[in-house]
Scaffold this motif. Sequence first.
Motif, PDB file in Angstrom:
ATOM      1  N   ARG A 274      -1.540   1.161   0.665  1.00 21.60           N
ATOM      2  CA  ARG A 274      -2.911   0.810   0.996  1.00 21.60           C
ATOM      3  C   ARG A 274      -2.927  -0.244   2.101  1.00 21.60           C
ATOM      4  N   PRO A 275      -3.942  -0.224   2.954  1.00 18.40           N
ATOM      5  CA  PRO A 275      -4.033  -1.204   4.037  1.00 18.40           C
ATOM      6  C   PRO A 275      -4.223  -2.610   3.487  1.00 18.40           C
ATOM      7  N   ARG A 276      -3.834  -3.569   4.303  1.00 18.08           N
ATOM      8  CA  ARG A 276      -3.977  -4.966   3.901  1.00 18.08           C
ATOM      9  C   ARG A 276      -5.461  -5.335   3.802  1.00 18.08           C
TER      10      ARG A 276
ATOM     11  N   GLU B 144      -7.536  -4.183   1.568  1.00 17.06           N
ATOM     12  CA  GLU B 144      -8.387  -3.157   0.975  1.00 17.06           C
ATOM     13  C   GLU B 144      -8.804  -3.533  -0.437  1.00 17.06           C
ATOM     14  N   ARG B 145      -7.905  -4.197  -1.171  1.00 18.18           N
ATOM     15  CA  ARG B 145      -8.261  -4.614  -2.527  1.00 18.18           C
ATOM     16  C   ARG B 145      -9.430  -5.598  -2.498  1.00 18.18           C
TER      17      ARG B 145
ATOM     18  N   ARG C 149     -11.794  -5.727  -0.224  1.00 17.37           N
ATOM     19  CA  ARG C 149     -13.011  -4.988   0.106  1.00 17.37           C
ATOM     20  C   ARG C 149     -13.528  -4.218  -1.101  1.00 17.37           C
ATOM     21  N   VAL C 150     -12.621  -3.589  -1.867  1.00 16.02           N
ATOM     22  CA  VAL C 150     -13.035  -2.862  -3.068  1.00 16.02           C
ATOM     23  C   VAL C 150     -13.637  -3.824  -4.085  1.00 16.02           C
TER      24      VAL C 150
ATOM     25  N   ILE D  45     -13.171   5.799  -1.452  1.00 12.10           N
ATOM     26  CA  ILE D  45     -11.897   5.051  -1.478  1.00 12.10           C
ATOM     27  C   ILE D  45     -11.025   5.519  -2.635  1.00 12.10           C
TER      28      ILE D  45
ATOM     29  N   ARG E 187      -7.356   7.343  -2.341  1.00 11.48           N
ATOM     30  CA  ARG E 187      -6.138   6.839  -2.989  1.00 11.48           C
ATOM     31  C   ARG E 187      -5.539   7.888  -3.925  1.00 11.48           C
TER      32      ARG E 187
END
Length: 442
Positions: free
Chosen positions: A7-9, A11-12, A14-15, A66, A70
């Motif tokens: 996962r992109p840096r 992203e957690r 943002r989620v 998202i 994933r």
Amino acid sequence: FARSENRPRGERARVAALAIALMLCVAAAAIARLTRPASEGFAVQWMGERAWLPFPLFALPMLAAIAVDRWVGARRTWRALLWLAPVPVGAAVAATVAHLAHAPGPVQYGVLTAAAFAGLAGLALALHRVWHKPRIAAALCTAVLLADLAVAGHGVHACSPRKHLFFDTDLTRFLAEQPPGTRVSAAPAGIPAGLLPVYGIEQSEGVGEGFCPRPMQEFCERIAGAGHPAQPVCAVQYRLHDPARAPDSPADQPGRFLLTGTFDGVEVYADLDALPRAFLVGRLAIEPDVDSLFARMSAPDYDPKRLAVTSHVPSNVVPEALSVEVGRAVMQTHTATRVDVDVDCAESAVLVLADAYCPGWHARLDGAPAELFPVYHAFRGVIVPAGRHRVQFRYAPRAFTAGRCIAFTTLALSLIASLAALSWDIKRKRRRRPRSIPLYPL
């Protein structure tokens, strides 16, 4: 959410931000619905919780996209599919409850459609477990989503003109030809509230302004009896009646109602006692409280055309004209946020506008600010001197002005911050650029 090592840096974060904001908006909507005062207007009651729903409608599809991205990024176990079980099971339970509760047909159809598409989405993700093809799985989920939207929006065209969805009839054409500000009561004809405004016709159900403040609700409750002396103030010029629906016909009161015609099987009666949307009253009485105000309006000999009542003490001189006809008021413009009335009166009088009095409305007399106060407890009143004048009503609430200032200030600060961040990033890249080393001949 499915975990992914690629996962992109950020992203957690943002989620988490989307999920937290989503839960806060849903909680705020629930609190607004549970704590709203029963005295608020009809549409104000809806706006309390609906104001928080646009962001969840944006955040849910984003989080779902998202999660699907994933999910299809790696091969999943059958155990991971257990997280999808509550979705179709919950939809099936909702469909069963709707059927047992004898919910309307459209509700049952909507719940069954949601359950079916939830099951198809789960099947598409299960196929991904058997046949690991991320692109095919994503395409299947997208196809299910498009099919769901197509079924939900079948027959709905948001850009279609009004005449393609609501056809003109003899009744709507007759009512649309009436002067601006004409108010119609359509409930006795079985016409639901909110249908006639689509044709530009004001309906008395809802008081024509889209919401009903507390004073207007109280006024309607206290004068609900037939033949109440204050009913003409509501300025309902026409009353529709369907003989097949309502046994009580306005024709039973020949001195008050006059049959003007029958259109599409609906009888149209003109209320001869109804006052105009804007009218002048020569006398104003000030009552100490609301109860005494309604007691005076409920007296059998009370005539709203001769005497206006209020519980507000105006700053201007109170009119005390003896004659009934003190002049005439002609409405020039009437929109949701603007009303213009031309007044010609022989002596000082009260201009009554039969629209709901509520905060945010302001009045101007010949361009100068004028005092606006409640008259008959629920309507708007302005004291005008003798002569010809133009009275303007404008809706400009302070909250809207403050919100506009905050929005423009936030936009300006965001623009400045973005330019500063862009300038800092350019300078940082320039400092990191390696300097060229000059070459000297040996």
